[in-house]
Design a protein around this motif. Structure first.
Motif, PDB file in Angstrom:
ATOM      1  N   HIS A 144       0.838  -1.194   0.000  1.00 11.79           N
ATOM      2  CA  HIS A 144       0.000   0.000   0.000  1.00 11.79           C
ATOM      3  C   HIS A 144       0.877   1.248   0.000  1.00 11.79           C
ATOM      4  CE1 HIS A 144      -3.488  -2.440   0.517  1.00 11.79           C
ATOM      5  NE2 HIS A 144      -3.165  -2.848   1.726  1.00 11.79           N
ATOM      6  N   PRO A 147      -3.373   4.915   2.932  1.00 10.43           N
ATOM      7  CA  PRO A 147      -4.549   4.252   3.501  1.00 10.43           C
ATOM      8  C   PRO A 147      -5.757   4.378   2.579  1.00 10.43           C
ATOM      9  CG  PRO A 147      -4.300   6.409   4.467  1.00 10.43           C
ATOM     10  CD  PRO A 147      -3.112   6.221   3.559  1.00 10.43           C
ATOM     11  N   PRO A 148      -6.764   3.516   2.767  1.00  6.53           N
ATOM     12  CA  PRO A 148      -8.015   3.720   2.029  1.00  6.53           C
ATOM     13  C   PRO A 148      -8.685   5.001   2.499  1.00  6.53           C
ATOM     14  CG  PRO A 148      -8.281   2.022   3.708  1.00  6.53           C
ATOM     15  CD  PRO A 148      -6.827   2.363   3.679  1.00  6.53           C
ATOM     16  N   PRO A 149      -9.441   5.653   1.641  1.00  6.86           N
ATOM     17  CA  PRO A 149      -9.991   6.970   1.994  1.00  6.86           C
ATOM     18  C   PRO A 149     -10.960   6.947   3.160  1.00  6.86           C
ATOM     19  CG  PRO A 149     -10.889   6.176  -0.101  1.00  6.86           C
ATOM     20  CD  PRO A 149      -9.772   5.261   0.259  1.00  6.86           C
ATOM     21  N   PRO A 186      -2.726   3.772  -8.962  1.00  4.44           N
ATOM     22  CA  PRO A 186      -4.029   3.737  -8.305  1.00  4.44           C
ATOM     23  C   PRO A 186      -4.662   2.350  -8.414  1.00  4.44           C
ATOM     24  CG  PRO A 186      -4.249   4.730 -10.459  1.00  4.44           C
ATOM     25  CD  PRO A 186      -2.784   4.462 -10.259  1.00  4.44           C
ATOM     26  N   GLN A 189     -10.869  -0.096  -4.874  1.00  4.13           N
ATOM     27  CA  GLN A 189     -11.158  -1.011  -3.778  1.00  4.13           C
ATOM     28  C   GLN A 189     -12.523  -0.677  -3.195  1.00  4.13           C
ATOM     29  OE1 GLN A 189      -8.242  -1.020  -0.646  1.00  4.13           O
ATOM     30  NE2 GLN A 189      -9.240  -2.662   0.491  1.00  4.13           N
ATOM     31  N   HIS A 191     -15.317  -0.596  -0.175  1.00  2.51           N
ATOM     32  CA  HIS A 191     -15.422  -0.526   1.275  1.00  2.51           C
ATOM     33  C   HIS A 191     -15.879  -1.885   1.788  1.00  2.51           C
ATOM     34  CE1 HIS A 191     -16.791   0.584   5.277  1.00  2.51           C
ATOM     35  NE2 HIS A 191     -16.222   1.760   5.134  1.00  2.51           N
ATOM     36  N   THR A 199     -10.846   4.800  -4.690  1.00  2.00           N
ATOM     37  CA  THR A 199      -9.516   4.652  -5.259  1.00  2.00           C
ATOM     38  C   THR A 199      -8.474   4.891  -4.179  1.00  2.00           C
ATOM     39  OG1 THR A 199     -10.254   5.383  -7.435  1.00  2.00           O
ATOM     40  CG2 THR A 199      -7.898   5.481  -7.003  1.00  2.00           C
ATOM     41  N   ARG A 200      -7.506   3.989  -4.094  1.00  2.00           N
ATOM     42  CA  ARG A 200      -6.375   4.171  -3.187  1.00  2.00           C
ATOM     43  C   ARG A 200      -5.083   3.987  -3.963  1.00  2.00           C
ATOM     44  NH1 ARG A 200      -6.167  -0.380   1.341  1.00  2.00           N
ATOM     45  NH2 ARG A 200      -4.481   0.999   1.991  1.00  2.00           N
ATOM     46  N   GLU A 201      -3.995   4.283  -3.338  1.00  3.33           N
ATOM     47  CA  GLU A 201      -2.700   4.209  -4.009  1.00  3.33           C
ATOM     48  C   GLU A 201      -1.908   3.022  -3.487  1.00  3.33           C
ATOM     49  OE1 GLU A 201       0.486   7.257  -3.346  1.00  3.33           O
ATOM     50  OE2 GLU A 201      -0.012   7.747  -5.439  1.00  3.33           O
ATOM     51  N   ASP A 202      -1.333   2.256  -4.399  1.00  3.94           N
ATOM     52  CA  ASP A 202      -0.447   1.148  -4.060  1.00  3.94           C
ATOM     53  C   ASP A 202       0.913   1.379  -4.710  1.00  3.94           C
ATOM     54  OD1 ASP A 202      -2.363  -0.194  -2.579  1.00  3.94           O
ATOM     55  OD2 ASP A 202      -3.054  -1.400  -4.266  1.00  3.94           O
TER      56      ASP A 202
END
Length: 214
Positions: A144, A147-149, A186, A189, A191, A199-202
């Motif tokens: 990751h 974190p997820p939003p 990006p 993912q 919830h 959208t999260r960043e990896d």
């Protein structure tokens, strides 16, 4: 549950509570992409969970050592492998990577989201993963980048390393290794409770060890 519960207990309870599975059963997309053109050999899957990646690799002809801290996850993964017809190509091992690490060297070492419960990446585990790559082999780390939003309760001092920082942590001798990829990207993912898509960043790091290494 408190934060003082041992990691193996935490993960066993998490998997046991998810009677229909914690994960999708599909391989991680980056693993599928980055291994598509590799010749099958021996693979080490660190943090294999319910076996999606290990089963995917076994179907491609790899012989896989798949490792997880959770007995429940490993039992579930073994059942999935039996149903997929690849059980004979996978060896399941229980390890708490903060304490023990599987022996041997491998043509592919994959660590897909090897974060501990506090969100950190262990330099010792990452370096052990690199040390387990055989000459000519590939190291694949997917982690990751943030974190997820929807998650707002993370420790104030928690930081997510950049791909460049992950490469630096690995301490790979430049005369033995080639960095093939070190990038952020990006990822969509859902919830875990509402199903809302976000959208999260990896980050992805791929490195190849030279055939004359060691």
């Amino acid at each position: 549950m408190t934060e003082h519960v041992p990691d193996h207990v935490y993960w066993n309870e998490r998997y046991a509570a998810a009677t229909h599975g914690v994960w999708s059963g599909e391989p991680n997309a980056v693993l599928a992409r980055e291994t598509a053109d590799l010749s099958p050999g021996t693979a080490l899957d660190l943090g294999c969970g319910e076996g999606g990646d290990a089963i995917h690799l076994a179907r491609l002809g790899w012989r896989v050592t798949a490792v997880d801290i959770s007995d429940v996850a490993l039992e579930r993964a073994a059942q999935h492998a039996e149903r997929a017809g690849v059980a004979e190509r996978i060896e399941w091992q229980r390890h708490d990577l903060s304490e023990t690490f599987p022996a041997g060297s491998y043509d592919l070492v994959s660590a897909q989201f090897p974060h501990f419960r506090d969100g950190t990446l262990s330099p010792r585990v990452l370096r052990a993963a690199a040390a387990a790559v055989a000459p000519g082999g590939t190291l694949l780390i997917e982690a990751h980048g943030g974190p997820p939003p929807w998650q707002h309760d993370l420790p104030d001092d928690l930081t997510f390393p950049t791909p460049e920082e992950t490469v630096a942590t690995l301490q790979l001798p430049p005369d033995e290794w080639e960095i093939l990829l070190a990038e952020r990207h990006p990822r969509s993912q859902r919830h875990p409770h509402t199903g809302e898509l976000a959208t999260r960043e990896d980050q992805t790091v791929v490195a190849r060890r030279g055939r004359c290494a060691g």
